[in-house]
Design a protein around this motif. Structure first.
Motif, short mmCIF file in Angstrom:
data_model
loop_
_atom_site.label_atom_id
_atom_site.label_comp_id
_atom_site.label_asym_id
_atom_site.label_seq_id
_atom_site.Cartn_x
_atom_site.Cartn_y
_atom_site.Cartn_z
N GLU A 199 45.66 -16.04 -22.37
CA GLU A 199 44.36 -16.03 -23.01
C GLU A 199 43.27 -15.58 -22.03
OE1 GLU A 199 43.84 -19.93 -24.59
OE2 GLU A 199 45.55 -19.77 -25.97
N GLU A 200 42.07 -15.43 -22.53
CA GLU A 200 40.96 -14.92 -21.71
C GLU A 200 40.66 -15.83 -20.52
OE1 GLU A 200 37.55 -14.16 -24.06
OE2 GLU A 200 38.47 -12.53 -25.22
N GLY A 201 40.99 -17.11 -20.64
CA GLY A 201 40.71 -18.04 -19.56
C GLY A 201 41.65 -17.90 -18.38
N VAL A 203 42.17 -15.90 -16.05
CA VAL A 203 41.70 -14.88 -15.10
C VAL A 203 40.96 -15.59 -13.97
CG1 VAL A 203 41.49 -13.05 -16.82
CG2 VAL A 203 39.54 -14.56 -16.39
N PRO A 208 38.23 -7.23 -15.59
CA PRO A 208 38.96 -6.54 -16.66
C PRO A 208 38.68 -5.05 -16.62
CG PRO A 208 37.02 -7.67 -17.53
CD PRO A 208 37.14 -8.09 -16.10
#
Length: 401
Positions: A199-201, A203, A208
């Motif tokens: 998911e986006e978390g 990272v 990106p």
């Protein structure tokens, strides 16, 4: 100091935060040690110290290990030229330095009790415990392994335990296990463990694709005996080189990947990791090394490199085989001097230029372009070089096959 003093290797994350009040409840005076390899900000260091005191630590110490991790781990890793299973750059190898610093604190306090926040499911417990056993006679206390005897959902239990005692739990530690140091970042847990799309978390440092700069980035690295010593033409320390490469290459998303590895205990482990600096250093060093080592060195050395990486990954950092392997690696680096320009336009980094007085290049011949031998010599070489294979084919045909 009292006989109930215990030193806890502390990061401020969920597991080690849980350990502080848990150990206090069991009668220990907890002394926390955070080993800073240079991978966290000043704000994060301050948070970790405040967190330790908030949780009830009797004392807290931050140890600077930036140069130590460069000397003891990064340098031989780059000499080895191999990541674990061809992918993973051993980002948790600061564990060995964490144990060393923690045991030194034990000695100062006159205690033999050492604690860590490793679970019973992963590799870190092996690294911690084997290092303790190699460095002295200490008693290892592992609270997370203890609670696993009664609780299967360990992280959920830890979170509730802390919240019931009035301690907040950071949002990012609720969902993921995040390890961050100067080597890079590893992220596991949640959907990552289930082989689902992160998911986006999930990272940390790497930008990106939509945020990558439009202009390519070029960096010059200078090497002496296989060790990076300069950055863009100026002398630089190892920690300075790591910090610069991590910051600048992360803007281009370099060094981010996902990996499934074979762990010490036999399970498959999946993580997301980001290692811009190590990725770039390995690329630059390999490009230089390939030009100055002999054919036989280039063929054989990866076997030694892979073994060194396995030893470091699996917890045998203090086994004598590591010193034996490094003696060979040191020998291979005698002529690995020169400069390499690396370039990235995003995602991947390449070595685009190599300079060295030791490049094994003939003054009279260039591959596929020019030669100082004749046609007869070339044909004779091919005949002898392929003799065994040619004879096999001839005998096979003679027998009607």
């Amino acid at each position: 100091m009292s006989s109930n003093d215990i030193v806890l290797a502390f990061s401020g994350g969920l597991d080690t935060s849980f350990c502080v009040p848990y150990l206090i409840e069991r009668g220990y005076a907890v002394h926390t040690v955070f080993v800073d390899t240079g991978g966290v900000s000043a704000e994060e260091r301050e948070y970790i110290e405040q967190r330790a005191h908030e949780l009830g630590a009797a004392s807290h110490r931050t140890v600077d290990a930036a140069q130590a991790i460069w000397d003891s781990f990064v340098t031989p890793l780059i000499w080895a030229g191999e990541f674990y299973q061809g992918q993973y750059p051993l980002l948790v190898s600061d564990r060995y330095l964490i144990v060393k610093a923690s045991l030194e604190r034990c000695d100062e306090l006159g205690t033999k009790f050492f604690a860590h926040g490793c679970t019973g499911m992963g590799n870190d417990q092996v690294r911690f415990d084997l290092t303790v056993k190699a460095l002295g006679d200490y008693t290892i206390v592992a609270p997370i392994r203890e609670i696993q005897r009664e609780h299967t959902q360990v992280r959920a239990y830890e979170q509730k335990y802390l919240e019931d005692k009035g301690f907040e739990v950071r949002a990012k530690t609720k969902h993921y296990t995040i390890n961050e140091n100067v080597l890079g970042v590893t992220i596991s847990g949640g959907e990552i463990d289930a082989w689902e799309i992160p998911e986006e978390g999930a990272v940390a440092w790497c930008a990106p694709r939509a945020e990558w700069p439009s202009e390519p980035l070029r960096i010059e690295l200078g090497f002496e005996k296989g060790t990076a010593v300069s950055l863009n033409g100026k002398p630089a320390s190892g920690p300075e080189i790591l910090g610069f490469l991590n910051r600048e290459l992360a803007k281009y998303g370099v060094g981010r990947s996902m990996y499934t590895g074979d762990t010490n205990i036999g399970l498959k482990g999946r993580i997301v990791f980001e290692a811009p600096a190590l990725t770039a250093l390995l690329t630059a060093h390999r490009a230089l090394e390939e030009t100055v080592l002999s054919k036989q060195q280039n063929r054989f050395k990866p076997e030694i490199g892979r073994k060194w990486t396995e030893v470091a990954y699996e917890g045998f950092f203090n086994d004598p085989i590591k010193a034996d392997l490094e003696a060979f690696l040191v020998s291979t680096q005698r002529k690995v001097d020169g400069k390499v320009i690396i370039e990235t336009r995003g995602g991947t980094v390449y070595a685009v230029k190599v300079e060295s007085k030791h490049i094994l290049q003939s003054s009279k011949a260039t591959y596929a372009q020019a030669a100082d031998w004749g046609v007869a010599e070339a044909e004779g070489f091919i005949k002898l070089y392929g003799m065994s294979s040619t004879l096999w084919a001839e005998v096979d045909r003679a027998n009607g096959n």
